[in-house]
Design a protein around this motif. Structure first.
Motif, mmCIF file in Angstrom:
data_model
loop_
_atom_site.group_PDB
_atom_site.id
_atom_site.type_symbol
_atom_site.label_atom_id
_atom_site.label_comp_id
_atom_site.label_asym_id
_atom_site.label_seq_id
_atom_site.Cartn_x
_atom_site.Cartn_y
_atom_site.Cartn_z
ATOM 1 N N GLN A 145 -90.161 -35.237 -22.554
ATOM 2 C CA GLN A 145 -89.479 -35.985 -21.505
ATOM 3 C C GLN A 145 -90.295 -35.887 -20.221
ATOM 4 O O GLN A 145 -90.725 -34.798 -19.826
ATOM 5 N N GLY A 146 -90.556 -37.019 -19.602
ATOM 6 C CA GLY A 146 -91.385 -37.042 -18.413
ATOM 7 C C GLY A 146 -92.863 -37.200 -18.702
ATOM 8 O O GLY A 146 -93.663 -37.359 -17.781
ATOM 9 N N ARG A 153 -93.597 -43.935 -19.106
ATOM 10 C CA ARG A 153 -93.059 -42.582 -18.941
ATOM 11 C C ARG A 153 -91.796 -42.437 -19.768
ATOM 12 O O ARG A 153 -90.900 -43.301 -19.729
ATOM 13 N N ARG A 181 -88.276 -41.227 -20.544
ATOM 14 C CA ARG A 181 -87.131 -40.821 -19.728
ATOM 15 C C ARG A 181 -86.522 -39.530 -20.256
ATOM 16 O O ARG A 181 -86.581 -39.237 -21.431
#
Length: 220
Positions: free
Chosen positions: A161-162, A218, A220
């Motif tokens: 994530q990220g 990206r 989430r």
């Protein structure tokens, strides 16, 4: 204001001149590669600088690259790793992988780079089994364009994530995105991935019109 071909060429040249400065090693790498018989295919320095910047922005400890070739983009990525970080780059062609290995040594980044001598899909499957889901901080795809749609689900699982997915050649590559559908399998695959990523609720994405198009997403 409409972007004429002449203005677009000037803009591309300007970006390369201002944001595409290379050190001596990188500047000489592709001419040496071509002399050694490798194809003259690599991101330009402006894309290389972007890759290094993106790696730094996510404090990358594990970066995966599909498509090593001579090692040009891999050097940029390796230079963007955080302390203790590692780049795993995938290259099935023996001569390309051997040349890239020496390039990494010459650039002083070989201690943080591993070359997997296989193809993209088996590599992603193996890395997923080895590291588990959510292990990678950045995945850069610059391999067989028609396989991009198949890379996407595995890459999403590998990415934390990220983390960032980055695809090269999303607007062109011996073809251009405004060519007719069906005119090139690679063009159609890139178009499909552009739409898949743009519509994916798990991803925030934008396509940067530098060189032949760089898609950045990206998770989430």
């Amino acid at each position: 204001m409409n972007m004429t071909p002449e203005r677009w060429d000037f803009t591309s040249d300007y970006i390369c001149e201002v944001f595409g400065r290379e050190d001596d090693h990188l500047r000489a790498l592709m001419p040496r590669a071509v002399e050694a018989g490798l194809p003259d295919i690599a991101v330009d320095a402006s894309v290389g600088r972007l890759l290094s910047l993106l790696a730094k922005m996510v404090d990358a400890r594990l970066v995966i690259e599909l498509g090593t070739l001579a090692g040009y983009s891999g050097i940029w990525l390796a230079r963007g790793l955080s302390e203790g970080g590692r780049l795993v780059t995938v290259e099935p062609e023996v001569t390309h992988a051997d040349f890239a290995q020496q390039s990494f040594i010459d650039a002083g980044v070989a201690d943080r780079v591993e070359i997997m001598r296989t193809t993209g899909l088996p590599a992603l499957e193996s890395l997923l089994a080895q590291h588990g889901e959510g292990a990678a901080d950045l995945i850069f795809m610059d391999a067989i364009k028609t396989e991009y749609p198949d890379y996407l689900p595995l890459a999403k699982r590998l990415l934390r994530q990220g983390g960032l997915l980055v695809f090269d050649n999303m607007l062109g590559g011996g073809w251009w995105i405004d060519d007719a559908p069906g005119s090139s399998p690679s063009r159609d695959a890139a178009d499909r991935v552009n739409h898949l990523v743009s519509d994916d609720p798990d991803l925030d994405a934008a396509c940067l019109p530098i060189r032949e198009g760089v898609l950045v997403a990206r998770k989430r």
